[in-house]
Design a protein around this motif. Sequence first.
Motif, PDB file in Angstrom:
ATOM      1  N   GLY A 350       5.922  -8.140 -40.727  1.00 40.37           N
ATOM      2  CA  GLY A 350       6.582  -7.453 -41.694  1.00 40.37           C
ATOM      3  C   GLY A 350       7.178  -6.205 -41.645  1.00 40.37           C
ATOM      4  O   GLY A 350       7.242  -6.008 -42.673  1.00 40.37           O
ATOM      5  N   GLU A 351       7.208  -5.639 -40.465  1.00 37.76           N
ATOM      6  CA  GLU A 351       7.434  -4.440 -40.306  1.00 37.76           C
ATOM      7  C   GLU A 351       9.264  -4.342 -40.394  1.00 37.76           C
ATOM      8  O   GLU A 351       9.867  -5.185 -39.539  1.00 37.76           O
ATOM      9  N   ILE A 352      10.156  -3.326 -40.835  1.00 35.53           N
ATOM     10  CA  ILE A 352      11.311  -3.671 -40.866  1.00 35.53           C
ATOM     11  C   ILE A 352      11.708  -2.115 -40.720  1.00 35.53           C
ATOM     12  O   ILE A 352      10.995  -1.171 -41.782  1.00 35.53           O
ATOM     13  N   THR A 353      12.150  -2.048 -40.024  1.00 36.35           N
ATOM     14  CA  THR A 353      12.721  -0.450 -39.637  1.00 36.35           C
ATOM     15  C   THR A 353      14.295  -0.101 -39.961  1.00 36.35           C
ATOM     16  O   THR A 353      15.311  -1.402 -38.467  1.00 36.35           O
ATOM     17  N   PHE A 354      14.810   0.531 -40.050  1.00 35.54           N
ATOM     18  CA  PHE A 354      16.217   1.322 -40.313  1.00 35.54           C
ATOM     19  C   PHE A 354      17.460   1.954 -39.326  1.00 35.54           C
ATOM     20  O   PHE A 354      16.327   3.089 -40.191  1.00 35.54           O
ATOM     21  N   ASP A 370      24.133   6.243 -42.268  1.00 34.44           N
ATOM     22  CA  ASP A 370      23.639   6.950 -41.618  1.00 34.44           C
ATOM     23  C   ASP A 370      22.046   6.137 -42.198  1.00 34.44           C
ATOM     24  O   ASP A 370      20.839   7.309 -42.534  1.00 34.44           O
ATOM     25  N   PHE A 371      21.959   4.947 -42.618  1.00 28.84           N
ATOM     26  CA  PHE A 371      19.992   4.579 -43.408  1.00 28.84           C
ATOM     27  C   PHE A 371      19.263   4.820 -42.588  1.00 28.84           C
ATOM     28  O   PHE A 371      19.184   3.929 -41.440  1.00 28.84           O
ATOM     29  N   SER A 372      18.673   5.229 -42.544  1.00 28.07           N
ATOM     30  CA  SER A 372      17.609   5.197 -41.680  1.00 28.07           C
ATOM     31  C   SER A 372      15.988   5.880 -42.626  1.00 28.07           C
ATOM     32  O   SER A 372      16.256   5.847 -43.672  1.00 28.07           O
ATOM     33  N   LEU A 373      15.342   4.325 -42.928  1.00 26.59           N
ATOM     34  CA  LEU A 373      14.293   4.390 -43.119  1.00 26.59           C
ATOM     35  C   LEU A 373      13.118   3.270 -42.636  1.00 26.59           C
ATOM     36  O   LEU A 373      13.340   2.109 -41.992  1.00 26.59           O
ATOM     37  N   THR A 374      11.189   2.897 -42.696  1.00 23.86           N
ATOM     38  CA  THR A 374      10.424   1.915 -42.350  1.00 23.86           C
ATOM     39  C   THR A 374       9.512   1.588 -43.056  1.00 23.86           C
ATOM     40  O   THR A 374       9.412   2.036 -44.040  1.00 23.86           O
ATOM     41  N   ILE A 375       9.618   0.165 -43.078  1.00 18.39           N
ATOM     42  CA  ILE A 375       8.860  -0.226 -43.889  1.00 18.39           C
ATOM     43  C   ILE A 375       7.780  -1.081 -43.370  1.00 18.39           C
ATOM     44  O   ILE A 375       8.159  -1.566 -42.223  1.00 18.39           O
ATOM     45  N   GLY A 407      24.153   1.197 -36.263  1.00 13.44           N
ATOM     46  CA  GLY A 407      23.179   1.270 -36.187  1.00 13.44           C
ATOM     47  C   GLY A 407      21.380  -0.270 -35.967  1.00 13.44           C
ATOM     48  O   GLY A 407      22.686  -1.446 -34.903  1.00 13.44           O
ATOM     49  N   LYS A 408      20.396  -0.432 -35.918  1.00 12.64           N
ATOM     50  CA  LYS A 408      20.545  -1.461 -36.367  1.00 12.64           C
ATOM     51  C   LYS A 408      19.422  -1.833 -37.327  1.00 12.64           C
ATOM     52  O   LYS A 408      18.626  -0.713 -37.581  1.00 12.64           O
ATOM     53  N   ILE A 409      18.786  -2.605 -37.302  1.00 15.42           N
ATOM     54  CA  ILE A 409      17.467  -2.974 -38.111  1.00 15.42           C
ATOM     55  C   ILE A 409      16.618  -3.780 -36.896  1.00 15.42           C
ATOM     56  O   ILE A 409      16.672  -4.384 -36.616  1.00 15.42           O
ATOM     57  N   LEU A 410      14.829  -4.013 -37.656  1.00 17.58           N
ATOM     58  CA  LEU A 410      14.429  -4.150 -36.484  1.00 17.58           C
ATOM     59  C   LEU A 410      13.486  -5.150 -36.986  1.00 17.58           C
ATOM     60  O   LEU A 410      12.398  -4.483 -38.305  1.00 17.58           O
ATOM     61  N   ILE A 411      12.638  -6.008 -37.036  1.00 23.73           N
ATOM     62  CA  ILE A 411      12.305  -6.577 -37.251  1.00 23.73           C
ATOM     63  C   ILE A 411      10.817  -6.515 -36.918  1.00 23.73           C
ATOM     64  O   ILE A 411      10.994  -7.490 -35.570  1.00 23.73           O
TER      65      ILE A 411
END
Length: 615
Positions: A350-354, A370-375, A407-411
Amino acid sequence: MGFIMEGLDAEAYDRTYSDGHLIKRIIGYFKPKLPLMITITILIVFNAGLDTAFPLLVSNSIDTLSSTHAFQTAVIIVGFILCSSVLSWTCNLFRQRFTARSVGDVVLHLRKDAFTAVMSRDMSFFDEFSSGKIVSRVTSDTESFATVVTLTLNLLSQVLLYVLIVVVLFFRNYQLALMTLTIMPAIIGVALGFRVVARRFTRRAQRSLARVNSNVQEIVSGITIAKNFRQEQNMYDEFKQINAQSYYVNLRSGFLYNGIFPVLVFIANIGTTIIVYFGGHSVLGGVISAGEWFLFVQSLSLLWQPLTSIASFWSQFQLGLAASERVFALLDAEPRIQQTGHETVGQIKGEITFKQLLFSYDQRQTVLKDFSLTIKAGETIAFVGHTGAGKSSIGKLISRFYEFQGGKILIDGRDIRTLDLAQYHARLGIVPQSPFLFSGTVADNIRYARPTATDAEVYAIAQQIGNGDWIEALPEGLETLVGETGRSLSMGQRQLVALARVLLQDPAILIMDEATASVDPLTEAQIQEGLDVILKQRTAIVIAHRLSTIKHANRIIVLDGGRIAEEGSHEDLMRRGGHYSDLYNTYFRHQSPDYKPGEGFIPVRDPNMQAPSTR
């Protein structure tokens, strides 16, 4: 003219196909039915041969009337005529039966393909295009598709009959045969000229019907709001205008289609006059017999019928082609969600990275830049901000309902565009602000997440939401019928059903567009208890509208114009006295248990705290 054509433009995904391309694709749908189509073809040939024999037998019977054995010959010929008529009727019966079966199977297949195409479209497709018009393509247009196939097979029989008659006529008297064919170029020219105009009129008729369907569906869906605001008359007036437009479009089409037939009959009658006149002179001059002359006169109707039928039924033919064009356009619509791979998803932590995400709905206004965030896995994140800040967009992008432009969205460290979407969605739970329930019972709607769940499992899950107290309030418990879209239940009850449905799914990632935004305090408390169960050991994305949900979040992300303005816990952000503090005083302060009406809240800035983040 403006009123008649208003709103009948093609959809953005519509395409223009040539007749050849459409017919080729239609034939492709009939390939699995090849044995049955061969049988139909044989019956068509046999039926055409029997129909050709009829005028030949009548012609021979006329020539034998003056012979010494006229009576015996006439009886034999009459017997042959009866036999050929019975055989022709029998062949036509089986041909129509087999045609109906093959066409029905193909329409069934095409409708399945159309429905599959609709299900595979991403959410942006349904946001942009009317659902009523989409439904019209799956239902009305696939049904109209059968028209072109049936008509083509009927015309094939007539064209084959035409060829056989022409061969017989040339064999009997080539001069009269040439006279017979002199009018054919005029008929073909008129029919082809009509073809171009007919397609354009037919497209407009199909679009006007789709617009009527769309309007009716919208009215039925919003009838509660209409009655609440007493807008029945306005809705009727709007429907009346759209229905009148459809009427005028079809009226113009009717004038066109009904006008072409008399023109073709007039041309064909000219040909009949030529044959009657010159053929009669040939009989009087002894050039041909009376039977041969009758053969030509009798064959004229069979000869002109295929040509006039092509034009007189061109409305149906063009209707079928236009319908198939609309269905194929739906099938060929390019998906906006582009997956670069179909990797097996497996278990999700469930880790999500923008990473430097760029997103826009319409390519004109940027929502996230340019949205960046790590959940972190298992973390509950609450997104807050003014309307249009990008809160819901983040949830839609994680759900892979929309395509981002950069950009990217990583799961769990893997690019979301490389995952198998079906497997990924199975591990994703979504609770909207206004939940949708399908017709059936409460248990059926909970089981929707996992159809194989037993009654005991469904009941156990429902008991975990609000300790099951809400079940007792239902007239028949979990067997209570919810009605269309869940209208028999209150908004709070629908939300509790939606929470139980998600809990049964057991997703790794949960996205919530605030489940308690439109419910009473008691139901909110029950929902909050359910949330406490659902949020355990899951990554949760919460679009926050309620203070209770915000305070339970591990981290609050404050969005402003698609960027992260601040982040932290409720207490930390309040001490900073920045953007979140303003939002709290504006939207959330009155929800606090210690709030007193008229009492403002002035946050105290901690001098040791740094200035609010603006990244």
